[in-house]
Design a protein around this motif. Structure first.
Motif: not given
Length: 346
Positions: A250-277
């Protein structure tokens, strides 16, 4: 694409192929469904945007005792990992791969990849890859050998839809598809601010990838083919591994719109620590490792930490002119065709 440039055999580099691969909705609570619907309505106009700039900044926190890596980075919007310009006529992207690979190989790399895409050609500038060959002359870079080359997309399409889809699986996110599909792909979502309008939620890696206009199977196979150039891992097994890993992460996402209501920022945070195991525990993925060494590696991997964060900023600009690609006669269409055929696309 990133997996194609792996030039050291250390396990620490295996995660690189997951860096840039960020359906139907899965939210089951009334509040999630309602908020996702509100977000979808807010993003409706974004889907009509055709000309824009995009800037991706990435940061990693990595602690790998078994690889001797311990580094923490913060998002630096003044030094983005990727910048791009998109219009109806063409697209242009510059990716700073050195910023991503440097912390994992323990050295500074000034390594950039530049691309131009239109309806007929995909032009790629891989001249900086000479640094990889200088440091590791035996590396197999395949289609990414240093130089300025092009792929004839019509020739690739003539070989079959699977071949063109394979190449498309390595392309960068599509803003229109993201605006249309992301709200429905969210597992959970809530509005956390009204100024600017901001939403936070969660989504699986798989659903985020597909919301960005890509196919998880195609992307995983394309990436696995690149990594297999410099390892003994079978492409089919590696493809299945990434499909499963993305689907359960799962990925944590943050979505921010601009003053016109258009997509301005998409931020994500993912924990990939289990990839190696997961890699060491997946049967058939690392066949050359004796059981005793595999168990020793699993014991060392227990302390692994890998957090990947991204921040993508979109800026709509109707007057934007995307630059033309440089002239080149280096046609690598056949080389790419062979690369994808060996990956099992035909």
């Amino acid at each position: 694409m990133i997996g194609s440039i792996m030039f050291k055999s250390r396990v620490v580099l295996l995660l690189v192929v997951a860096l840039f691969v960020l359906g139907c909705g899965k939210g089951d609570s009334e509040s999630t469904v309602t908020t996702a619907g509100e977000l979808g309505a807010a993003l409706a106009e974004t889907a009509e945007v055709a000309t824009y700039r995009v800037s991706l900044s990435a940061a990693q926190t990595i602690s790998l005792p078994f690889g001797g890596v311990d580094t923490t980075q913060d998002i630096d919007e003044q030094a983005p990992t990727m910048v791009g310009e998109v219009s109806d006529a063409r697209q242009h992207f510059v990716m700073d791969l050195g910023a991503l690979l440097g912390p994992m190989v323990g050295e500074e790399l000034d390594l950039k990849l530049e691309m131009w895409i239109d309806d007929e050609r995909f032009v790629i500038d891989t001249r900086d890859y000479e640094q990889l060959l200088d440091g590791n002359p035996g590396a197999q870079l395949g289609p990414f050998e240093p130089g300025i080359s092009f792929i004839d997309l019509s020739d690739l399409e003539a070989e079959g839809p699977e071949m063109l889809a394979a190449f498309g699986g390595s392309s960068l996110p599509d803003l229109k598809e993201l605006a249309e599909k992301l709200p429905a792909a969210l597992i959970s979502v809530e509005q956390t601010s009204s100024d600017p309008p901001t939403y936070t939620g969660t989504v699986t890696f798989t659903d985020l990838i597909e919301a960005q206009g890509q196919d998880i199977e195609v992307l995983s196979r394309s990436t696995s083919a690149g990594l297999a150039l410099n390892s003994s891992m079978p492409v089919d097994a590696l493809t299945r591994f990434y499909v499963d890993f993305y689907g359960s992460t799962e990925v944590e996402v943050t979505i921010e719109l601009d003053e016109r209501g258009l997509l301005h920022v998409l931020a994500t945070r993912a924990d990939l620590s289990n990839l190696y195991r997961a890699m060491f525990e997946t049967e058939g993925l690392l066949p050359d490792i004796p059981d005793s060494e595999r168990q020793e590696a699993l014991d060392e991997i227990d302390g692994a930490v890998h957090i990947l964060e991204t921040r993508t900023v979109y800026e709509v600009d109707g007057d934007l002119e995307v630059p033309l690609p440089p002239a080149t006669t280096d046609d690598r269409t056949e080389l790419w065709s062979d690369f994808f055929a060996n990956a099992g696309f035909v």
